[in-house]
Design a protein around this motif. Structure first.
Motif, PDB file in Angstrom:
ATOM      1  N   ASP A 100      -0.289  -5.379   8.716  1.00 35.61           N
ATOM      2  CA  ASP A 100       1.115  -5.176   8.328  1.00 35.61           C
ATOM      3  C   ASP A 100       1.273  -4.012   7.347  1.00 35.61           C
ATOM      4  O   ASP A 100       2.381  -3.488   7.179  1.00 35.61           O
ATOM      5  CB  ASP A 100       1.671  -6.444   7.641  1.00 35.61           C
ATOM      6  CG  ASP A 100       1.768  -7.612   8.615  1.00 35.61           C
ATOM      7  OD1 ASP A 100       1.778  -7.366   9.836  1.00 35.61           O
ATOM      8  OD2 ASP A 100       1.810  -8.763   8.144  1.00 35.61           O
ATOM      9  N   HIS A 101       0.189  -3.669   6.633  1.00 32.85           N
ATOM     10  CA  HIS A 101       0.257  -2.614   5.603  1.00 32.85           C
ATOM     11  C   HIS A 101      -0.929  -1.663   5.773  1.00 32.85           C
ATOM     12  O   HIS A 101      -1.801  -1.580   4.905  1.00 32.85           O
ATOM     13  CB  HIS A 101       0.235  -3.239   4.195  1.00 32.85           C
ATOM     14  CG  HIS A 101       1.383  -4.166   3.961  1.00 32.85           C
ATOM     15  ND1 HIS A 101       2.606  -3.728   3.510  1.00 32.85           N
ATOM     16  CD2 HIS A 101       1.495  -5.501   4.147  1.00 32.85           C
ATOM     17  CE1 HIS A 101       3.432  -4.764   3.425  1.00 32.85           C
ATOM     18  NE2 HIS A 101       2.792  -5.841   3.805  1.00 32.85           N
ATOM     19  N   PRO A 102      -0.973  -0.941   6.895  1.00 36.47           N
ATOM     20  CA  PRO A 102      -2.182  -0.153   7.194  1.00 36.47           C
ATOM     21  C   PRO A 102      -2.401   1.032   6.258  1.00 36.47           C
ATOM     22  O   PRO A 102      -3.486   1.614   6.264  1.00 36.47           O
ATOM     23  CB  PRO A 102      -1.938   0.327   8.634  1.00 36.47           C
ATOM     24  CG  PRO A 102      -0.465   0.232   8.845  1.00 36.47           C
ATOM     25  CD  PRO A 102       0.035  -0.863   7.949  1.00 36.47           C
ATOM     26  N   ASP A 103      -1.393   1.376   5.454  1.00 34.39           N
ATOM     27  CA  ASP A 103      -1.618   2.470   4.503  1.00 34.39           C
ATOM     28  C   ASP A 103      -2.309   1.987   3.225  1.00 34.39           C
ATOM     29  O   ASP A 103      -2.669   2.800   2.378  1.00 34.39           O
ATOM     30  CB  ASP A 103      -0.300   3.187   4.167  1.00 34.39           C
ATOM     31  CG  ASP A 103       0.762   2.221   3.688  1.00 34.39           C
ATOM     32  OD1 ASP A 103       0.740   1.055   4.131  1.00 34.39           O
ATOM     33  OD2 ASP A 103       1.592   2.618   2.857  1.00 34.39           O
ATOM     34  N   CYS A 104      -2.518   0.689   3.087  1.00 31.11           N
ATOM     35  CA  CYS A 104      -3.348   0.190   1.983  1.00 31.11           C
ATOM     36  C   CYS A 104      -4.818   0.371   2.360  1.00 31.11           C
ATOM     37  O   CYS A 104      -5.163   0.446   3.538  1.00 31.11           O
ATOM     38  CB  CYS A 104      -3.101  -1.292   1.739  1.00 31.11           C
ATOM     39  SG  CYS A 104      -1.497  -1.630   1.016  1.00 31.11           S
ATOM     40  N   LEU A 105      -5.676   0.383   1.343  1.00 27.19           N
ATOM     41  CA  LEU A 105      -7.105   0.360   1.599  1.00 27.19           C
ATOM     42  C   LEU A 105      -7.551  -1.081   1.807  1.00 27.19           C
ATOM     43  O   LEU A 105      -6.810  -2.034   1.522  1.00 27.19           O
ATOM     44  CB  LEU A 105      -7.865   0.982   0.422  1.00 27.19           C
ATOM     45  CG  LEU A 105      -7.554   2.460   0.144  1.00 27.19           C
ATOM     46  CD1 LEU A 105      -8.174   2.901  -1.177  1.00 27.19           C
ATOM     47  CD2 LEU A 105      -8.059   3.334   1.292  1.00 27.19           C
ATOM     48  N   MET A 106      -8.777  -1.229   2.310  1.00 29.91           N
ATOM     49  CA  MET A 106      -9.436  -2.543   2.441  1.00 29.91           C
ATOM     50  C   MET A 106     -10.816  -2.355   1.837  1.00 29.91           C
ATOM     51  O   MET A 106     -11.517  -1.409   2.210  1.00 29.91           O
ATOM     52  CB  MET A 106      -9.537  -2.909   3.924  1.00 29.91           C
ATOM     53  CG  MET A 106     -10.457  -4.048   4.250  1.00 29.91           C
ATOM     54  SD  MET A 106      -9.884  -5.656   3.717  1.00 29.91           S
ATOM     55  CE  MET A 106      -8.579  -5.985   4.898  1.00 29.91           C
ATOM     56  N   GLN A 107     -11.219  -3.186   0.880  1.00 27.51           N
ATOM     57  CA  GLN A 107     -12.563  -3.025   0.311  1.00 27.51           C
ATOM     58  C   GLN A 107     -13.305  -4.355   0.293  1.00 27.51           C
ATOM     59  O   GLN A 107     -12.728  -5.408   0.053  1.00 27.51           O
ATOM     60  CB  GLN A 107     -12.507  -2.428  -1.103  1.00 27.51           C
ATOM     61  CG  GLN A 107     -11.760  -3.284  -2.107  1.00 27.51           C
ATOM     62  CD  GLN A 107     -11.803  -2.728  -3.522  1.00 27.51           C
ATOM     63  OE1 GLN A 107     -12.587  -1.824  -3.828  1.00 27.51           O
ATOM     64  NE2 GLN A 107     -10.958  -3.254  -4.402  1.00 27.51           N
ATOM     65  N   THR A 108     -14.604  -4.268   0.563  1.00 25.19           N
ATOM     66  CA  THR A 108     -15.460  -5.457   0.512  1.00 25.19           C
ATOM     67  C   THR A 108     -16.916  -5.002   0.383  1.00 25.19           C
ATOM     68  O   THR A 108     -17.179  -3.835   0.094  1.00 25.19           O
ATOM     69  CB  THR A 108     -15.212  -6.352   1.752  1.00 25.19           C
ATOM     70  OG1 THR A 108     -15.911  -7.583   1.584  1.00 25.19           O
ATOM     71  CG2 THR A 108     -15.652  -5.690   3.050  1.00 25.19           C
ATOM     72  N   HIS A 109     -17.843  -5.950   0.527  1.00 27.62           N
ATOM     73  CA  HIS A 109     -19.278  -5.650   0.463  1.00 27.62           C
ATOM     74  C   HIS A 109     -19.903  -5.904   1.835  1.00 27.62           C
ATOM     75  O   HIS A 109     -19.476  -6.803   2.566  1.00 27.62           O
ATOM     76  CB  HIS A 109     -19.975  -6.559  -0.550  1.00 27.62           C
ATOM     77  CG  HIS A 109     -19.488  -6.383  -1.961  1.00 27.62           C
ATOM     78  ND1 HIS A 109     -18.396  -7.051  -2.455  1.00 27.62           N
ATOM     79  CD2 HIS A 109     -19.944  -5.608  -2.968  1.00 27.62           C
ATOM     80  CE1 HIS A 109     -18.199  -6.702  -3.725  1.00 27.62           C
ATOM     81  NE2 HIS A 109     -19.123  -5.816  -4.064  1.00 27.62           N
ATOM     82  N   LEU A 110     -20.953  -5.153   2.141  1.00 29.20           N
ATOM     83  CA  LEU A 110     -21.634  -5.304   3.437  1.00 29.20           C
ATOM     84  C   LEU A 110     -23.133  -5.044   3.276  1.00 29.20           C
ATOM     85  O   LEU A 110     -23.533  -3.998   2.746  1.00 29.20           O
ATOM     86  CB  LEU A 110     -21.047  -4.286   4.437  1.00 29.20           C
ATOM     87  CG  LEU A 110     -21.690  -4.229   5.819  1.00 29.20           C
ATOM     88  CD1 LEU A 110     -21.432  -5.514   6.596  1.00 29.20           C
ATOM     89  CD2 LEU A 110     -21.157  -3.022   6.608  1.00 29.20           C
ATOM     90  N   SER A 111     -23.933  -5.997   3.742  1.00 30.31           N
ATOM     91  CA  SER A 111     -25.388  -5.792   3.889  1.00 30.31           C
ATOM     92  C   SER A 111     -26.024  -5.127   2.674  1.00 30.31           C
ATOM     93  O   SER A 111     -26.644  -4.073   2.765  1.00 30.31           O
ATOM     94  CB  SER A 111     -25.663  -4.951   5.147  1.00 30.31           C
ATOM     95  OG  SER A 111     -25.255  -5.687   6.274  1.00 30.31           O
ATOM     96  N   GLU A 112     -25.878  -5.841   1.536  1.00 26.74           N
ATOM     97  CA  GLU A 112     -26.436  -5.315   0.283  1.00 26.74           C
ATOM     98  C   GLU A 112     -27.884  -5.775   0.109  1.00 26.74           C
ATOM     99  O   GLU A 112     -28.759  -4.985  -0.216  1.00 26.74           O
ATOM    100  CB  GLU A 112     -25.544  -5.795  -0.872  1.00 26.74           C
ATOM    101  CG  GLU A 112     -25.994  -5.359  -2.257  1.00 26.74           C
ATOM    102  CD  GLU A 112     -25.008  -5.808  -3.334  1.00 26.74           C
ATOM    103  OE1 GLU A 112     -23.969  -6.429  -2.978  1.00 26.74           O
ATOM    104  OE2 GLU A 112     -25.263  -5.546  -4.519  1.00 26.74           O
ATOM    105  N   GLN A 113     -28.112  -7.113   0.324  1.00 27.87           N
ATOM    106  CA  GLN A 113     -29.471  -7.639   0.151  1.00 27.87           C
ATOM    107  C   GLN A 113     -29.868  -8.450   1.382  1.00 27.87           C
ATOM    108  O   GLN A 113     -29.020  -9.069   2.030  1.00 27.87           O
ATOM    109  CB  GLN A 113     -29.536  -8.555  -1.082  1.00 27.87           C
ATOM    110  CG  GLN A 113     -29.461  -7.773  -2.374  1.00 27.87           C
ATOM    111  CD  GLN A 113     -30.183  -8.441  -3.538  1.00 27.87           C
ATOM    112  OE1 GLN A 113     -30.389  -9.653  -3.552  1.00 27.87           O
ATOM    113  NE2 GLN A 113     -30.557  -7.633  -4.517  1.00 27.87           N
ATOM    114  N   VAL A 114     -31.171  -8.513   1.641  1.00 28.77           N
ATOM    115  CA  VAL A 114     -31.605  -9.226   2.842  1.00 28.77           C
ATOM    116  C   VAL A 114     -31.301 -10.732   2.753  1.00 28.77           C
ATOM    117  O   VAL A 114     -30.951 -11.361   3.756  1.00 28.77           O
ATOM    118  CB  VAL A 114     -33.099  -8.963   3.166  1.00 28.77           C
ATOM    119  CG1 VAL A 114     -33.306  -7.549   3.638  1.00 28.77           C
ATOM    120  CG2 VAL A 114     -33.987  -9.241   1.981  1.00 28.77           C
TER     121      VAL A 114
END
Ligand code: GUN
Ligand code: ZN
Length: 430
Positions: free
Chosen positions: A221-235
């Motif tokens: 609904d708000h594609p001009d916002c960013l999206m942030q998260t974490h991915l595959s940092e530690q096994v």
């Protein structure tokens, strides 16, 4: 109309230093100047010509200092300011032992406001003018961060961290409340002053599929916002995600299945990626955020800068304060260099400067506003002293060219190297 002319060794980015020769893509004009008018850059060029054309401009002559765009830190947790450099844990233990107890304190707006002000003071002294921050689950923590940024006139992004499982009770929201609180915050703050909202699920282990779905639909609904998260940092974290989602193709799939992948998505760490994940991240135009001091401090692994940039990935650079052990983008560039060495990719000083400014600005989709010294962009500028300590000065004195000098400051410099900072053309430090 007041004009000012900032003179020094001016750095510009005619190209991408990972695509062409680094010292052609990043250039240093030893007698350059930046013309600033109404908070924006009005021109960049030789100092003599700009002085002659603008005789009434107020001149700030920084001598041999390096004139750069302000540093852009593409992944931080401002609420972790007070627990930076906490000893001895790996990711999940570190979160439970230090991070979550500290984040609980952000239910108190006074604590949030005090920490936000301190965080901005600390980062200003390091020359960081823009950052993308996780806040806590409390809307108060977002209010405090944005109110302080607005007061200071800084371009920032941030958002309410969402968690509805595997976190202490007082740090849990729900799928619905995460959606509704994030929506209310983005409607209130996104586009106000120089502020952008980043929808912020912490990571798959702490968000149920329902919550990821709710936040994915909010982003749609708000594609001009960013999206942030974490991915595959530690096994260990990846193994946990596999246990939680045995049917997912990989870690990225747990986001992708809920619309959390696309341009404007920022994935912190992204160290241990499968081939399919790399392909999808590139195709989707998502950004990978390299957090080198964090990755060594928490013992996460060695990000593949050489391979990922060669394959055309969008990459930003970040401190990851307080999993990262520093507020300084100079220290962060030094750590990126060291990790590059361990992977057989010795990054050039020009590539490091570019990553800490233009690379992060592109990752945050803000390169049309910040991240370069270029006419039309906002005048967030810093001046770096290339001989800020006796140790650096004696090395710089032996340098054969300006890149050797710059490299000594990248490897050994700290806040003492940051001689001046301008935010939207207004001098704040030095
Ligand atoms: N993964 C989930 N939350 C965090 C965090 O706060 N810091 C780091 N480094 N990794 C995380
Ligand atoms: Zn993080």
């Amino acid at each position: 109309m007041t004009e000012r002319l900032i003179c020094g060794q001016v750095v510009t980015f005619p190209g991408d230093p990972f695509a062409t020769a680094p010292t052609e893509a990043v250039q240093v004009d030893s007698a350059g100047a930046v013309l600033v008018r109404d908070g924006r850059i009005a021109g960049v060029g030789p100092a003599a010509a700009l002085r002659a054309a603008h005789p009434r401009a107020a001149v700030e002559d920084m001598g041999p200092a390096l004139i750069l765009p302000g540093f852009v830190d593409a992944h931080v947790h401002y609420p972790q300011t007070a627990i930076i450099a906490s000893w001895g844990k790996r990711l999940i233990d570190w979160l439970n032992t230090y991070t979550f107890p500290e984040e609980m304190r952000f239910a108190d707006p006074a604590h949030a406001a005090e920490t936000a002000a301190r965080y901005f003071d600390l980062t200003l002294s390091e020359g960081t003018t823009t950052m993308c921050s996780f806040c806590t689950i409390h809307p108060e923590s977002v209010e405090a961060f944005f109110a302080e940024a607005l007061r200071r006139g800084q371009r920032v992004a941030g958002g309410k961290t969402c968690m509805d499982r595997n976190a202490p009770e007082s740090l849990r929201d729900t799928a619905q409340s995460a959606h509704d609180d994030s929506k209310a915050l983005l409607e209130r703050w996104h586009g106000r002053g120089r502020i952008s909202y980043a929808i912020t699920p912490r990571f798959t282990p702490t968000s149920t599929p329902d919550q990821l779905e709710a936040l994915g639909s909010l982003w749609a609904d708000h594609p001009d916002c960013l999206m942030q998260t974490h991915l595959s940092e530690q096994v260990d974290e990846i193994a946990w995600v596999r246990d939680l989602h045995p049917d997912a193709r990989d870690y990225l799939d747990t986001y992708e299945a809920h619309g959390i992948l696309g341009p404007g998505a920022l994935f912190g760490h992204a160290i241990h990626l499968e081939p399919r994940e790399k392909d999808r991240l590139r195709e989707a135009g998502a950004a990978l955020i390299h957090c080198p001091t964090s990755n060594t401090f928490i013992g996460s692994g060695l990000f593949d800068m050489g391979g990922l940039r060669r394959d055309g990935h969008l990459v930003g650079l970040a401190t990851d304060t307080g999993g990262g052990s520093s507020f300084s983008m100079l220290r962060t560039m030094a750590a990126a260099y060291e990790i590059g060495q361990l992977r057989g990719t010795p990054l050039h000083a020009a590539q490091l400067l570019w990553l800490a400014t233009q690379g992060s600005a592109r990752a945050m989709r803000m390169d049309d506003q910040i991240g370069a010294l270029q006419a039309g962009l906002e005048a967030d500028i810093i001046a770096l002293d290339l001989a800020s300590t006796p140790a650096i000065a004696q090395r710089a004195a032996r340098a054969e060219d300006v890149w050797e000098q710059i490299f000594a400051t990248i490897m050994m410099g700290d806040d003492r190297a940051v001689r001046a900072v301008w935010i939207a053309g207004d001098r704040r430090r030095g």
